[in-house]
Design a protein around this motif. Structure first.
Motif, short mmCIF file in Angstrom:
data_model
loop_
_atom_site.label_atom_id
_atom_site.label_comp_id
_atom_site.label_asym_id
_atom_site.label_seq_id
_atom_site.Cartn_x
_atom_site.Cartn_y
_atom_site.Cartn_z
N TRP B 85 -2.99 22.44 -84.51
CA TRP B 85 -4.09 22.08 -85.59
C TRP B 85 -3.99 22.06 -86.77
N HIS B 86 -3.01 23.05 -87.18
CA HIS B 86 -2.63 22.90 -88.67
C HIS B 86 -2.05 21.87 -89.07
N LEU B 87 -1.04 21.49 -88.23
CA LEU B 87 0.09 20.39 -88.40
C LEU B 87 -0.76 18.92 -88.47
N ARG B 88 -1.77 18.91 -87.41
CA ARG B 88 -2.59 17.63 -87.20
C ARG B 88 -3.39 17.36 -88.69
N PHE B 89 -3.85 18.33 -89.31
CA PHE B 89 -4.39 18.33 -90.57
C PHE B 89 -3.41 17.81 -91.64
N ILE B 90 -2.35 18.79 -91.86
CA ILE B 90 -1.10 18.07 -92.60
C ILE B 90 -0.68 16.53 -92.46
N GLN B 91 -0.63 16.31 -91.24
CA GLN B 91 -0.24 14.83 -90.92
C GLN B 91 -0.80 13.88 -91.65
N GLN B 92 -2.50 13.92 -91.56
CA GLN B 92 -3.18 12.97 -92.01
C GLN B 92 -4.70 13.74 -92.40
N PRO B 93 -4.66 14.26 -93.53
CA PRO B 93 -5.78 15.33 -93.81
C PRO B 93 -6.91 14.42 -94.04
N ASP B 94 -7.10 13.27 -94.62
CA ASP B 94 -8.26 12.39 -94.67
C ASP B 94 -8.87 12.22 -93.28
N ASP B 95 -8.16 11.61 -92.33
CA ASP B 95 -8.42 11.29 -91.07
C ASP B 95 -9.14 12.61 -90.28
N PHE B 96 -8.37 13.61 -90.63
CA PHE B 96 -8.75 14.99 -89.81
C PHE B 96 -10.19 15.51 -90.43
N TYR B 97 -10.23 15.28 -91.76
CA TYR B 97 -11.56 15.70 -92.41
C TYR B 97 -12.57 14.95 -92.13
N PHE B 98 -12.61 13.55 -91.86
CA PHE B 98 -13.70 12.54 -91.38
C PHE B 98 -13.87 12.46 -90.12
N ASN B 99 -12.62 12.58 -89.40
CA ASN B 99 -13.02 12.23 -88.09
C ASN B 99 -12.86 13.49 -86.91
N VAL B 100 -12.15 14.77 -87.32
CA VAL B 100 -11.96 15.65 -86.18
C VAL B 100 -12.37 17.09 -86.65
N LEU B 101 -12.43 17.24 -87.96
CA LEU B 101 -12.79 18.75 -88.02
C LEU B 101 -14.34 19.29 -87.69
N GLN B 102 -15.16 18.64 -88.26
CA GLN B 102 -16.64 18.87 -87.71
C GLN B 102 -16.82 19.08 -86.36
N SER B 103 -16.25 18.00 -85.57
CA SER B 103 -16.68 18.00 -84.28
C SER B 103 -15.91 19.21 -83.26
N SER B 104 -14.64 19.44 -84.15
CA SER B 104 -13.95 20.73 -83.42
C SER B 104 -14.61 22.02 -83.90
N ILE B 105 -15.21 21.97 -84.88
CA ILE B 105 -15.94 23.51 -85.28
C ILE B 105 -16.84 23.44 -84.42
N LEU B 106 -17.57 22.27 -84.06
CA LEU B 106 -18.90 22.28 -83.23
C LEU B 106 -18.60 22.75 -81.84
N ARG B 107 -17.35 22.33 -81.44
CA ARG B 107 -17.04 22.72 -80.04
C ARG B 107 -16.74 24.42 -80.13
N SER B 108 -16.20 24.80 -81.04
CA SER B 108 -15.90 26.28 -80.97
C SER B 108 -17.13 26.96 -81.06
N ARG B 109 -18.16 26.38 -81.88
CA ARG B 109 -19.63 27.15 -81.98
C ARG B 109 -20.28 27.35 -80.66
N THR B 110 -20.25 25.95 -80.12
CA THR B 110 -20.91 25.98 -78.74
C THR B 110 -20.36 26.89 -77.79
N LEU B 111 -18.94 27.03 -77.58
CA LEU B 111 -18.44 27.98 -76.76
C LEU B 111 -18.86 29.47 -77.01
N ILE B 112 -19.08 29.64 -78.38
CA ILE B 112 -19.43 31.05 -78.66
C ILE B 112 -20.92 31.37 -78.45
#
Lengths: 455, 465
Positions: B85-112
């Motif tokens: 996950w960390h590397l994913r951000f480092i590779q293309q942070p803008d794309d990660f920020y706009f397209n991946v981060l929020q949905s991934s946090i939401l997934r974690s929150r849903t499981l919790i």
């Protein structure tokens, strides 16, 4: 430093970690190939001309960070009791020297400039709540201050009864004198009716649109006009402009280290000049060290990963492999980004948003008017379009022209948008050519943002 | 077209989607008490003893690590996932920020949310740790005093054994804003829940004296030092009966260590770390806030773009930083479901084992446990021989250091001040933990170390400052 506690991660004896091989001081300069290798993890095929937003981190620093993380995971109690605090102190000491602070107690490490803003503004909020400040006393900020900072002002100052004076800065801008004049004017007007100005928040390098602000002069004006305290938000500064906190003279100064100083996400320092007032600054996440001074409070805010704060020594080694160290890097970045900016402006028939001496390692380049960028929303959409269809990563700023007669021109039309291009050591000329060609194609195809709105 | 969507990173992401679907299905299985629902995808094989050892091979092998309670632990599989996950951000942070981060946090929150039996995912925010959660809650209380909704002198009730950082936070926000703080004096050693309930009622009475209101009760689910499981469900009920405005349960240790059901417990706000007993890397915690008008006014103290959009959204972006520890929750669920009975099975076995080891130690040393087994979680307080002469907090810390440096044992020691009239009381308790990586030898090593100290006539007076 006689003892190097930076272990390889394979410490057999936690009280005497194995040392990393000492780097010879006569190390040859880093080569182009080595630079490419250091950033080989960047996504292939993307013209990454947005170092300003999220920064970048070389492979050798990422490896150093992993070593620190592993050392904690291996035996966290020993790490907590024996290594963490002195390693943070080591990082803080290096930064103190870098920015010419007088005392290491003046240097605290926090996650990012956003956190630093919360620390300073919460302190102001208490000033209102506890009656040291009167309802209506003011906080001054630049109109183009970072949005997170504006929200923080709302959350802590406005909510507590403070008022806000916004200074409109001209853009495009021709010289720093314009900014100085505007700031002076706005401050005097703002103080009308006997309002006391408790805090001025001044960007050292604004985010969007991006410019170097003459902070030293503005801090002087603040002192002359009786502003209580001055906070310089220099999120972009370290690694792109020279930072000397004595010269600048602010009470508080924050810069991220993960933007232009090669640290991993994320780490920033908050400099607080020693004074009776600075004793009352607190990290909002209160833990065991509450009351022991901001720097010590910030060094323990509960269990978390502090590893990005610990690699500052390794980063210093890294930048010193470049000719002229960090100063050399920032000078070459500046020269290259101005070069590329002028190349693009020429190609598109537009202009730069500021003269070169007001550009750090970023430049605002006017985009052709025919693209029809007429709102912040358009700017974001075209940014996405450039990413998805052209593999160009660059933020776009929408600038509503104040008066169509005096706005910057693209031929007969007003420039309404600027791209903020960055240059960092990993960038190549091809990155900017790719961007040039992408825009040329859009213009050639008769593309406008109206097309995107139909999606 | 060579679009980022065909990029290998994207494929990695799709692999995660598969993993998540497995985890989600497995969670549903886990939570269904009848356990008859078959998972939709085949489960990963269960962990062999060798697998388990290799998952924790990065732990210092020379150390008997019987302190999972302080900093937790993270298996190699999860560390690797975090790196991705960390590397994913480092590779293309803008794309990660706009397209991946929020949905991934939401997934974690849903499981919790599913794990803790919350009603809405809006009620679940992810923050760094319980310390941060406490700051969020107490800052809200401070505003209420500052803005005149609470009267100076209105009370906050907390346990005397509340975590030191939480006490400082109460001081920094609530006392400073004019609130009065009342501590519930809990006995230790403790024999039953009734002792705790009785003291709690007394403290509430004190809080309500002189016409004041009790605005907030801060109740640990499992205290830190000394560690005891608190009857939170009963205490929450008493709070409701006695008109306490809000109840905040500080369950730093709870998830993976005790049963955690938001509807059962009934608190307004509840926080637990996920890096202590739930195998997440440092650090991540959830903050549950039952939907109500008051929760609209909870804010993350690090204010960013999302201010005003609800605590969960605010917490999802607090400036550029490494959010990777928050993103591995799906992988962690997969990991725990490779154990018999999932997280519940792990918890039960940890509890049984730690009680067994505690009783073994207490017998060997001729001491006692600090609480009955049913008030222990995956940690137990074991009395240390009186002759060691632990006579202050400083002694306890020095002895802990001595055990680490000279015997390779990591275990926190609690100093229990003698009460008037006690003769030769036990003044030192070791808080032993048991997590899946522990083996019996860890505890024998500790037993033998203490026996040696006793045989050598050691006392804390020998340890220099």
């Amino acid at each position: 430093m006689d003892e190097d506690p930076r272990a390889n991660g394979e410490s057999n004896d936690h009280s005497n970690p194995s040392k990393k091989p000492k780097i010879s001081s006569s190390l040859s300069l880093i080569t182009q190939l080595q630079i490419q290798q250091e950033f080989a993890h960047h996504q292939d095929g993307v013209a990454r001309i947005n170092n300003g937003s999220f920064g970048s981190c070389p492979a050798s620093i990422l490896a150093a960070q992993r070593r620190w993380q592993l050392q904690f995971l291996r035996q966290p109690d020993s790490f907590f009791f024996n290594y963490l605090q002195k390693s943070i102190l080591h990082s803080r000491t290096i930064i103190k020297n870098l920015i010419n602070a007088h005392h290491v107690e003046e240097v605290s490490l926090v996650d990012n400039a956003t956190t630093a803003a919360a620390i300073v503004l919460q302190h102001i909020g208490w000033g209102f709540a506890e009656g040291q400040f009167h309802k209506g006393d003011a906080v001054v900020m630049l109109h183009c201050a970072f949005q997170a900072v504006k929200k923080s002002i709302q959350a802590y100052v406005t909510r507590a009864g403070g008022s806000v004076i916004q200074v409109e800065l001209p853009f495009p801008v021709r010289s720093k004198d314009q900014i100085i004049a505007e700031f002076q004017r706005a401050l005097v007007i703002g103080k009308a009716n006997g309002r006391k100005v408790r805090l001025a928040i001044i960007d050292h390098i604004t985010s969007m649109p991006s410019l170097i602000i003459p902070v030293r002069e503005l801090v002087c004006i603040c002192r002359e006009e009786g502003v209580d305290q001055v906070f310089v938000d220099a999120a972009h500064a370290v690694g792109s402009v020279h930072v000397d906190v004595q010269e600048i003279g602010a009470d508080f100064y924050v810069s991220n280290l993960h933007k232009w100083f090669f640290c991993p996400p994320s780490v920033a320092f908050l400099y607080c000049r020693k004074s009776p007032l600075s004793l009352n600054l607190h990290h909002p996440v209160v833990s065991h060290e509450y009351g022991n001074g901001l720097a010590v409070e910030s060094s323990w805010i509960g269990t978390r990963d502090y590893s990005s704060q610990l690699v500052v020594p390794e980063v210093l080694d890294f930048v010193n492999r470049f000719e002229g160290g960090i100063d050399g890097i920032s000078k070459r970045n500046h020269d290259a980004v101005v070069d590329m900016g002028e190349m693009l402006a020429k190609a598109w028939g537009t202009v730069l948003g500021s003269p070169p001496d007001m550009c750090p390692s970023m430049a605002m380049v006017g985009l052709p008017a025919s693209l029809g960028i007429s709102s912040d929303d358009d700017a974001l959409k075209i940014r996405t379009h450039l990413r998805d269809h052209f593999q160009v990563e660059v933020p776009i700023h929408h600038q509503a022209p104040k008066d169509s007669k005096v706005g910057a021109r693209n031929g007969n039309n007003c420039i309404t948008a600027y791209a903020r291009i960055s240059h960092q050591v990993y960038n190549k000329v091809d990155d900017y050519i790719k961007f040039r060609e992408a825009i040329n194609q859009l213009v050639h195809d008769g593309f406008t943002c109206k097309v995107l709105s139909q999606k | 077209m060579d679009s980022p969507r065909n990029h290998p990173c994207r494929q990695l992401f799709e692999l995660k989607d598969t993993a998540t679907a497995t985890a989600t299905a497995a969670t549903a299985t886990n939570h269904n008490r009848n356990n008859h629902t078959a998972p939709q995808k085949p489960k990963l094989s269960s962990l062999s003893a060798a697998d388990l050892r290799s998952e924790f091979a990065h732990h210092d092998p020379a150390v008997a690590r019987i302190n999972n309670g302080s900093f937790g632990s993270c298996p190699a599989t999860i560390i690797a996932a975090q790196h991705r996950w960390h590397l994913r951000f480092i590779q293309q942070p803008d794309d990660f920020y706009f397209n991946v981060l929020q949905s991934s946090i939401l997934r974690s929150r849903t499981l919790i949310k599913d794990l803790i039996n919350a009603d809405h995912v809006d009620e679940v925010s992810i923050v760094d740790n319980a310390t941060t959660a406490a700051a969020i809650v107490f800052q809200q209380t401070a505003w209420a005093f500052a803005e005149g909704r609470f009267n100076k002198g209105d009370a906050t009730v907390m346990l005397h054994y509340a975590y030191g950082a939480v006490k400082k936070s109460v001081q920094a926000y609530i006392s400073r804003a004019g609130g009065r703080v009342i501590e519930v004096q809990l006995p230790f050693p403790v024999r039953s829940n009734d002792e705790i309930i009785c003291e709690f009622r007394k403290a509430l009475e004190q809080g309500k004296s002189d016409g004041h209101k009790v605005r907030l009760a801060v109740i640990d689910h499992i205290t830190s030092m000394p560690s005891v499981v608190i009857p939170v469900k009963e205490l929450v009920k008493i709070c409701r009966e006695e008109g306490v405005d809000r109840v905040f349960v500080d369950a730093a240790h709870a998830i993976g260590c005790t049963e955690v059901d938001m509807k059962e417990i009934g608190a307004d706000v509840y926080t637990s770390n996920l890096h202590k007993w739930f195998f997440c890397p440092p650090s991540v915690a959830f903050l549950y806030c039952r939907k109500s008008d008051e929760t609209l006014d909870l804010h993350h103290p690090v204010v960013s773009h999302e201010y005003g959009n609800g605590l969960a959204i605010e917490s999802g972006w607090i400036g550029t930083r490494d959010y990777s520890a928050q993103l591995v929750v799906p992988e962690v669920l997969e990991f725990v479901n490779r154990f018999e009975g999932g997280i519940e099975g792990i918890r039960k076995r940890n509890h049984e084992k730690v009680v067994e080891m505690g009783e073994m130690l207490m017998k060997a040393w001729g001491t006692n446990l600090g609480s009955p087994p049913k008030m222990c979680s995956s940690m137990v307080m074991v009395g240390l021989p009186v002759c060691l002469g632990i006579s202050s907090d400083s002694d306890a810390l020095k002895l802990r250091t001595h055990l680490r440096d000279c015997f390779g044992i990591e275990v926190p020691i609690y100093y229990r001040a003698p009460k008037d009239g006690e003769i030769d009381p036990i003044t030192g308790y070791a808080r032993i933990s048991h997590q899946v990586y522990n083996v019996v030898d860890d505890y024998y090593k500790f037993r033998d170390a203490v026996n040696k100290l006793v045989n050598d006539g050691f006392t804390c007076a020998f340890l220099s400052d």
